[in-house]
Design an enzyme around this catalytic site. Structure first.
Site, PDB file in Angstrom:
ATOM      1  N   TYR A 107      53.843  -3.450   4.002  1.00 29.02           N
ATOM      2  CA  TYR A 107      53.304  -3.437   5.365  1.00 29.02           C
ATOM      3  C   TYR A 107      51.860  -3.928   5.382  1.00 29.02           C
ATOM      4  O   TYR A 107      51.494  -4.805   6.177  1.00 29.02           O
ATOM      5  CB  TYR A 107      53.398  -2.020   5.931  1.00 29.02           C
ATOM      6  CG  TYR A 107      52.795  -1.849   7.299  1.00 29.02           C
ATOM      7  CD1 TYR A 107      53.453  -2.334   8.419  1.00 29.02           C
ATOM      8  CD2 TYR A 107      51.578  -1.190   7.473  1.00 29.02           C
ATOM      9  CE1 TYR A 107      52.914  -2.165   9.689  1.00 29.02           C
ATOM     10  CE2 TYR A 107      51.027  -1.020   8.735  1.00 29.02           C
ATOM     11  CZ  TYR A 107      51.700  -1.516   9.839  1.00 29.02           C
ATOM     12  OH  TYR A 107      51.147  -1.354  11.092  1.00 29.02           O
ATOM     13  N   SER A 128      46.761  -4.398  12.493  1.00 32.05           N
ATOM     14  CA  SER A 128      46.661  -2.994  12.100  1.00 32.05           C
ATOM     15  C   SER A 128      45.397  -2.797  11.287  1.00 32.05           C
ATOM     16  O   SER A 128      44.938  -3.710  10.594  1.00 32.05           O
ATOM     17  CB  SER A 128      47.886  -2.594  11.272  1.00 32.05           C
ATOM     18  OG  SER A 128      47.697  -1.321  10.674  1.00 32.05           O
TER      19      SER A 128
END
Length: 700
Positions: free
Chosen positions: A590, A577
């Site tokens: 995250y 990501s």
């Protein structure tokens, strides 16, 4: 599919109501599809059917006789009307005047295009004369196991006469071609009472002047042979009796999962191959029998069999009474090398001055006593079909050895078909392999938007794909859609929690049995959570780390183990990501887990380089469409963080990007394909951002 009667006999499936409205050519297709739907009638791609039909000549407007016959490379079970070649019968008869004798029969194939009716692009096959010159309107040629068991017996002529009398004739072995077509014509003309003919070591021809009658004749002849074989072999031990025990199903798959990646590595040095495992009863009877060592080296008889299986299999040195897979694996390299040397010697012994060059000398069929049969080919469908053909050969050997003595095709005859110049020309016409042909990929998170799009991209390029996901229902739906577009052979799925090392190991074992190993890992399974750090629970933190860090470690560790067993390199792609490089508010768990994932990829790139294992990262950002992560709480939380609603979030991300574009699952799939393919063969340890531009995520 064809149904069967009691005692496993073929049933008449002809529907007069359906056939009533059909033209003669449509009845031919109907008959062909019925016959080809059962492998006991003929194997995939094997056999051919024909009808002589009156048609209107497009130039003269007059009625002319046209031969409709299965074209080159078709399959009677699945073909449509476009699978038939169409040829003027008067021109086919005129070809006899061009025939210069046996030494020149191959040149007759070159004349067939001059006989084409209706500008039909479907090429006529080498078997066309065998149909054209039989003086009947309808002709079937099939490779029934029951018939070939008789045809491959040393006294096949006497057995044919015993079973059928004058109703079905017999011709000695002759390579398919123009000469055999003339032989068949002569037999049918001189024996007008005969309804067909057994070809030694080859198969069956039947004929009639009505489509239904021809179909029923074919069924009747096969059933008569099967019933006779059953009576004559009743009470006799199969293949001389049992010599080795058969392992339990779970143990058989476990052994196959151990052996297949090792075999795959040994035979995929030049081109990647895909495996198939078969442990059906017929296979187990053969590989555990007293006659295995006698029959296996004799090779197959029917040309359609050994063209796909090679004339002989490789029998693996494995003792199911004292299973030792490690010792077996240690001996595979020598076994493979011995097989290659033996095959090269066979080539040198039999080659002609104009023979094509030696082809791949590796074994196609690997027989493992007590376990089953493993086959390898350049794609999954061919590996499966090769196994099906060898099962046909097993059935033939079983029948022949029960009632007589089995004989394989003479070595020189087998070579002359395997290295036939016409067969070589067919191989040369095959399309160029796709870029991922022979490669096997595992995609975790395979039921989500990015995972499914990546699988789609790989499948389009010829790869086989194992989808893994924790959501069983979504997984089944994803597989169904992909299989509908790319064929069931190339797609498998396995439910897997990436945080459970036992489930991960089981998934790799399933992939080994289904495809033979792995070449590409796309680690894509993911979750997302959003909360200020003071509201981030330990459970939330651990869940992110478990799935996005530990999960990526576990699937990569297992991939590396298989890569090293195969020793043919590999590619790992982490779907990370933008947040692994650029911090984001209210997403500490995250972002941290994604950062760990990226650094794990760097470490693995260092470890894998010497073995040709490349490890790279794709960094997406805000891939909303089709993503299950962007459903429920995460979507609500991110919308809240940025002060917008659900509908405005994608537009906000688009405007935030430098390029002002949305990032779609297909964009990530394209990046994963690039990093998996040979286009990036010299790249490892890289990060490829696919985020429409985010300066904070620049790697430098």
């Amino acid at each position: 599919m064809t149904k069967t009667l009691a005692a496993d006999r073929l049933e008449n499936l002809w529907d007069d109501g359906r056939a009533a409205a059909m033209s003669e050519s449509e009845k031919l297709l109907y008959r062909s599809n019925l016959l080809g739907s059962d492998k006991r009638v003929t194997n995939y791609g094997g056999g051919n059917t024909s009808a002589k039909v009156m048609e209107t000549d497009p130039l003269t407007g007059e009625a002319v006789e046209v031969l409709w016959v299965k074209g080159s490379g078709g399959d009677i079970g699945s073909m449509g009307m476009d699978g038939f070649a169409t040829l003027y019968m008067d021109r086919l008869r005129a070809l006899k005047g061009r025939y210069r004798g046996l030494a020149h029969e191959d040149e007759m194939v070159g004349y067939l295009p001059h006989c084409t009716f209706g500008l039909n692009p479907r090429a006529a096959s080498i078997d066309t004369p065998l149909h054209a010159y039989v003086p009947r309107r309808h002709v079937d040629h099939v490779h029934s196991d029951a018939i070939i068991a008789i045809a491959a017996s040393v006294n096949s002529r006497a057995l044919t006469a015993e079973i059928f009398g004058d109703d079905i004739g017999w011709l000695p072995w002759k390579k398919p071609g123009y000469e055999l077509g003339l032989w068949l014509e002569k037999f049918a003309t001189q024996n007008p009472q005969a309804r067909g003919c057994v070809l030694e070591s080859h198969g069956l021809f039947t004929w009639a002047d009505d489509a239904k009658d021809c179909y029923l004749t074919t069924l009747e002849v096969i059933n008569t042979a099967a019933e006779w074989l059953a009576r004559r072999s009743a009470g006799k031990p199969v293949f001389g009796g049992v010599a080795r025990p058969t392992l339990e199903p779970a143990q058989r798959r476990e052994i196959a999962a151990r052996l297949m990646p090792a075999i795959r590595g040994l035979i995929s040095k030049d081109r990647h191959k895909v495996g198939h495992f078969d442990d059906q009863p017929a296979v187990l009877d053969f590989v555990g029998s007293q006659m295995l060592e006698t029959l296996a080296p004799m090779g197959t008889s029917c040309p359609d069999h050994f063209l796909r299986t090679k004339i002989r299999p490789l029998v693996v040195d494995f003792d199911p009474a004292r299973p030792d897979p490690d010792a077996t694996i240690a001996g595979l390299a020598r076994a493979a090398e011995d097989y290659r040397a033996d095959y090269a010697t066979y080539y040198d012994r039999c080659k002609h001055p104009d023979s094509p060059a030696l082809r791949d000398p590796n074994a196609v069929v690997w027989l493992v006593p007590g376990v089953g049969m493993i086959t390898f080919a350049l794609d999954k469908a061919t590996a499966r079909i090769s196994g099906e053909f060898y099962v046909n050969a097993i059935n033939v050997m079983r029948g022949a050895s029960a009632v007589s003595t089995y004989q394989g095709l003479p070595e020189q005859e087998a070579f002359d078909i395997e290295y036939w110049l016409l067969e070589e020309a067919k191989l040369q016409r095959m399309p160029k392999p796709k870029s991922l042909a022979g490669r096997v990929a595992l995609v975790t998170g395979g039921a989500g938007g990015i995972g499914a799009a990546t699988a789609e991209r790989f499948l389009r390029e010829g790869a086989c794909v194992m989808l893994a996901d924790i959501d069983q229902d979504a997984l089944a739906g994803a597989r169904q859609g992909l299989a509908a577009r790319h064929g069931a052979d190339a797609v498998r799925c396995v439910q897997m929690n990436v945080t459970d090392e036992h489930q991960v190991a089981r998934a790799y074992a399933e992939m080994a049995v289904e495809f033979g190993g792995i070449d590409i890992l796309v680690s894509n399974a993911g979750i997302a959570s959003s909360a200020p750090v003071e509201d981030t629970s330990l459970a939330m933190w651990n869940k992110n780390m478990d799935i996005l860090s530990t999960g990526y470690f576990l699937v990569s560790r297992e991939a590396f183990r298989t890569f090293r067993t195969q020793d043919i390199g590999g590619a790992v792609i982490f779907v990370a990501s933008k947040n692994g490089l650029a911090a984001s508010p209210n997403a500490s768990a995250y972002c941290t887990a994604k950062a760990a994932e990226i650094h794990l990829a760097r470490c693995l790139a260092l470890e894998g380089a010497e073995a040709g294992i490349r490890v790279n990262v794709v960094n997406p950002d805000a891939v909303l469409r089709g993503s299950r992560i962007w459903q429920g709480d995460w979507l609500d939380q991110r919308a809240s963080t940025y002060g917008t609603d659900k509908e405005g979030l994608e537009e906000m991300y688009r405007q935030r990007s430098m390029l002002k574009r949305s990032v779609l699952p297909e964009d990530i799939a394209e990046a994963a394909y690039f990093l998996a393919s040979d286009l990036s063969a010299k790249s490892t340890g890289n990060i490829l951002n696919v985020d429409a531009g985010n300066v904070q995520a620049f790697t430098r």
